[in-house]
Every structure is written in C-alpha cells, then in structure tokens.
Design a protein around this motif. Structure first.
Motif, PDB file in Angstrom:
ATOM      1  N   ARG A 120      95.300  12.279   8.265  1.00 14.69           N
ATOM      2  CA  ARG A 120      95.582  11.580   9.521  1.00 14.69           C
ATOM      3  C   ARG A 120      95.060  10.156   9.377  1.00 14.69           C
ATOM      4  O   ARG A 120      94.036   9.917   8.734  1.00 14.69           O
ATOM      5  N   ILE A 121      95.758   9.242  10.023  1.00 15.54           N
ATOM      6  CA  ILE A 121      95.388   7.836   9.957  1.00 15.54           C
ATOM      7  C   ILE A 121      95.029   7.372  11.352  1.00 15.54           C
ATOM      8  O   ILE A 121      95.776   7.600  12.302  1.00 15.54           O
ATOM      9  N   GLY A 122      93.866   6.749  11.478  1.00 13.22           N
ATOM     10  CA  GLY A 122      93.448   6.238  12.774  1.00 13.22           C
ATOM     11  C   GLY A 122      92.009   5.778  12.733  1.00 13.22           C
ATOM     12  O   GLY A 122      91.255   6.107  11.816  1.00 13.22           O
ATOM     13  N   LEU A 123      91.622   5.022  13.733  1.00 13.46           N
ATOM     14  CA  LEU A 123      90.270   4.478  13.772  1.00 13.46           C
ATOM     15  C   LEU A 123      89.303   5.318  14.599  1.00 13.46           C
ATOM     16  O   LEU A 123      88.101   5.199  14.448  1.00 13.46           O
ATOM     17  N   ASN A 124      89.810   6.199  15.443  1.00 10.71           N
ATOM     18  CA  ASN A 124      88.942   7.036  16.264  1.00 10.71           C
ATOM     19  C   ASN A 124      88.673   8.353  15.518  1.00 10.71           C
ATOM     20  O   ASN A 124      89.280   9.382  15.779  1.00 10.71           O
ATOM     21  N   ARG A 125      87.741   8.279  14.587  1.00 12.31           N
ATOM     22  CA  ARG A 125      87.461   9.398  13.688  1.00 12.31           C
ATOM     23  C   ARG A 125      87.098  10.679  14.440  1.00 12.31           C
ATOM     24  O   ARG A 125      87.609  11.753  14.137  1.00 12.31           O
ATOM     25  N   ILE A 128      90.093  12.378  16.052  1.00 11.32           N
ATOM     26  CA  ILE A 128      90.965  12.976  15.031  1.00 11.32           C
ATOM     27  C   ILE A 128      90.345  14.270  14.509  1.00 11.32           C
ATOM     28  O   ILE A 128      91.021  15.295  14.388  1.00 11.32           O
ATOM     29  N   THR A 144      88.286   5.174   5.474  1.00 10.42           N
ATOM     30  CA  THR A 144      88.801   4.529   6.670  1.00 10.42           C
ATOM     31  C   THR A 144      89.996   3.662   6.340  1.00 10.42           C
ATOM     32  O   THR A 144      89.925   2.873   5.416  1.00 10.42           O
ATOM     33  N   PRO A 145      91.078   3.829   7.058  1.00 13.27           N
ATOM     34  CA  PRO A 145      91.325   4.630   8.247  1.00 13.27           C
ATOM     35  C   PRO A 145      91.924   6.010   7.935  1.00 13.27           C
ATOM     36  O   PRO A 145      92.489   6.652   8.812  1.00 13.27           O
TER      37      PRO A 145
END
Length: 159
Positions: A120-125, A128, A144-145
C-alpha cells in the motif's frame, strides 16, 4: 548463445543479491568450464534461473542456521512480481530497503509456508496498518511511502 546465457545468469544472480565480485567469480567459472568442455551453457548448467538458485543456495547452506536468508534485488516496478514468485516458493518477507527485499525460509522443506504479499502507498502509516490488519495482513516492511504486508497462504484443507 553463451553471451545471452551469461547476461541472463548475471541478472538472476543480481536479483538474489550477490555483489559484482561474487557474480564475476561465478561467471568466470562458467566461462572456463564451457571453454574446456565445449558444452553449451544449457547442457552444462541448465537454465540460468535454476543454476543461479543452485549457486545461491549452496552459498547459503555453507553459512548454516535453521533459516535460509536471501536478498532479492527489486525496484518499485518489479518488486510485487518478485514477491509473488518468492512467496510461492516459501520465501517470507522480513524487511525492505532501497532496491532490496529481505526474505527467509526454513531449510527443512516440511516447514516451508507459502506467502502472499500486498503493498500500500500512503503517508498515514498507522491508518494503512490498521486497515490491513483488519483484513488479516501482517506488516513486514516500510520504505516510505511504501508499506508491505504478508499473510500465509491457506491450503485447501485449512479453508
């Protein structure tokens, strides 16, 4: 044909995480054997993929331990395909880094478990991770990310 074989063998060995010096040694051995024997690479060593696996496994067995450890070289473009194949072969992802997937599997074939992977790709670890864990995925790496998850493949008898 020999040059193509050596290029393919080199690419396979790189994917398994061998450094240029180690790859050079193996390629020199292959070239020397072929020059002396007159065999084709396929006659002498089989497919480059299988021969690379044999060579890497032989190096790992010398290192000992309960688990085989392997570093697969990968990019964001090919890592999921590599993980899909590795998971089928029982390789469990333990960590990630730039261009590297760190995996392990038991030496004993009876203890090998197949794995499936998701990224999964995203900044809100945290969000996720919570979402994936709700669907029975286990975190196994973060670059990251990019966030990586694994879960064992259930056999037909377990379902």
């Amino acid at each position: 044909m020999t040059d193509t074989y050596l290029e393919q063998l080199s690419a396979c060995l790189q994917r398994y995480g061998l450094d240029n010096h180690q790859i050079g040694e193996i390629l020199a051995e292959v070239e020397s054997h072929l020059a002396e024997s007159g065999e084709t690479p396929l006659e002498a060593f089989g497919s480059p993929e299988v021969y690379a696996e044999e060579r890497v496994t032989a190096r790992e067995r010398v290192a000992g331990g309960e688990m085989q450890r392997r570093t697969f070289r990968a990019t964001a473009f090919d890592e999921m395909a590599i993980l899909q194949e590795a998971g089928k072969a029982g390789w469990e992802l333990t960590d990630v880094a730039a261009f590297a997937l760190y995996c392990q599997r038991p030496w004993n074939p009876g203890n090998v478990q197949q794995w499936e992977y998701a990224r999964r790709i995203g900044l809100n670890r945290n969000a996720i991770i919570n979402e994936m864990m709700a669907d029975h995925w286990e975190p196994c790496g973060n670059w990251t990310p990019f966030h990586y998850f694994k879960r064992p493949v259930r056999s037909a008898t377990e379902e």
